[in-house]
Enzyme design. Sequence first.
Site, PDB file in Angstrom:
ATOM      1  N   ASP A 169     -16.764 -13.712   8.130  1.00  0.00           N
ATOM      2  CA  ASP A 169     -15.328 -13.463   8.043  1.00  0.00           C
ATOM      3  C   ASP A 169     -14.903 -12.856   9.376  1.00  0.00           C
ATOM      4  OD1 ASP A 169     -12.802 -12.481   7.680  1.00  0.00           O
ATOM      5  OD2 ASP A 169     -13.214 -11.455   5.783  1.00  0.00           O
TER       6      ASP A 169
ATOM      7  N   TYR B  17       0.821  -1.220   0.000  1.00  0.00           N
ATOM      8  CA  TYR B  17       0.000   0.000   0.000  1.00  0.00           C
ATOM      9  C   TYR B  17       0.853   1.267   0.000  1.00  0.00           C
ATOM     10  CZ  TYR B  17      -3.201  -3.598   1.742  1.00  0.00           C
ATOM     11  OH  TYR B  17      -3.920  -4.750   1.901  1.00  0.00           O
TER      12      TYR B  17
ATOM     13  N   LYS C 139      -5.523 -13.810  11.389  1.00  0.00           N
ATOM     14  CA  LYS C 139      -4.921 -12.773  12.253  1.00  0.00           C
ATOM     15  C   LYS C 139      -4.603 -13.254  13.680  1.00  0.00           C
ATOM     16  CE  LYS C 139      -5.795  -8.633   9.662  1.00  0.00           C
ATOM     17  NZ  LYS C 139      -6.848  -8.615   8.636  1.00  0.00           N
TER      18      LYS C 139
ATOM     19  N   TYR D  92     -14.299  -5.640   3.480  1.00  0.00           N
ATOM     20  CA  TYR D  92     -12.936  -6.003   3.079  1.00  0.00           C
ATOM     21  C   TYR D  92     -12.733  -7.471   3.434  1.00  0.00           C
ATOM     22  CZ  TYR D  92      -7.955  -6.583   2.733  1.00  0.00           C
ATOM     23  OH  TYR D  92      -6.724  -7.058   2.377  1.00  0.00           O
TER      24      TYR D  92
END
Length: 423
Positions: free
Chosen positions: A240, A9, A269, A137
């Site tokens: 998610d 990014y 994560k 996302y």
Amino acid sequence: MSSPVWHPYAHIKTQTPAPRVVGGSGAHFELESGERLLDATCSWWCMIHGYSHPRLVAAIREQAGTLCHVMLGGLTHEPADQLARELVRITPAGLNHVFYSDSGSVGMEVAMKMALQYQVLSGRPGKCKMLSLMKAYHGDTTGCMAVCDPEEGMHSLFAGLLPKHHFAPAPTAPFDASPEQVEADLNALRSILERHHAEIAALLMEPLLQAAGGLNMTSPAYLRGARALCDEFGVLLVFDEVATGFGRTGKLFAADHAGVTPDIMVLSKGLTGGYLGHAATLATDRVHAAFIGDSAQHAFMHGPTFMGNPLACRVALESLRVFEEEDYLGKIAMLNQTLKRELLDDRALNAHPAVADVRVLGATAVIETHTADALAGVASFARQRGVWLRPFGRWLYTMPAYITSPAEMAQITDVMKAWFTED
Ligand SMILES: *Cc1c(COP(=O)(O)O)cnc(C)c1O
């Protein structure tokens, strides 16, 4: 000397050189320059125990002495079996089957393939699209990009490459919304399902907290309503929980706030305490049962090389033990109190003309500004004050490690507020 490392990014022309991290302990990491920075983001939300946690490090060392890796194709091993049993134990009742992969994005790819194949095997081959939410996302791989917010989701450049799915409006009702407030959001979902359910395999959502799409929070009633709609229209519900899982919203999983079991749930994560990349896609008996049959189509054709990696499974097991033995949900409740007191209840912050909204859920807080310009320079402002903040777009947020002390939490919120209120 510039490094050949290509950063994520990053705008190459304007990026400043990335500081070099040489170590870390607890909620801090250390730079080559000698600076110690308090990490307000726990490294993209995954280092929930902070850096150099002795038990996690020891678990990896110990496992490395026995078995670093072996393929899961046709073989198994104790850490993979044991972690799968533990994940079944701690996730919402009914999620009894665990498919491993190596990252959150791939975990979501697995979820989408599983949902579609479930529909085909159940005699509904027309259900080959996904229904996602605006502000979603779900990852950076091609399949995932196609279910991220199509405009704000960073991936509009790739529109030509991506398959077209359906999108419902992002939920607008807040966490503590009344049933009436949630009704408008659910009606919007219903109207898309009414029109398109015949081609929709699954509804995907980040339950309660749309994270990278702008930390948009919503109500458990929305999850319950979505569950009922999915059942009504023969659509699978995929949660998610890559970002929300392992305590981020104040309960172990966001689904726990609503008492809802999704058909498929994705974890990553925090799964390994952030110490190694890994993911798990869990499925209910109903989904799993559809894959039991005689045709070649019944095999699930997916298998990342590093799925079920013993080091990752072993450190995930240790992460869970620490989480439970040391009452992390209690620690998260304390962080939540500080975040509410210091940010939600701060009049000057909330009244500041640049600030559009302040939201807190579990160990997550965000100050949303009206324009991205209002946050230009905040990262270096924070660094000078010993805190690592990395805002994106119009969102200045913190998702700290759960071992962050109340004083450290207040140091983070002080810096976030000072950016707006200091002259
Ligand atoms: C980070 C994230 C992903 C992608 O995970 P990676 O490990 O970066 O591939 C997917 N979904 C959500 C909700 C996330 O926050």
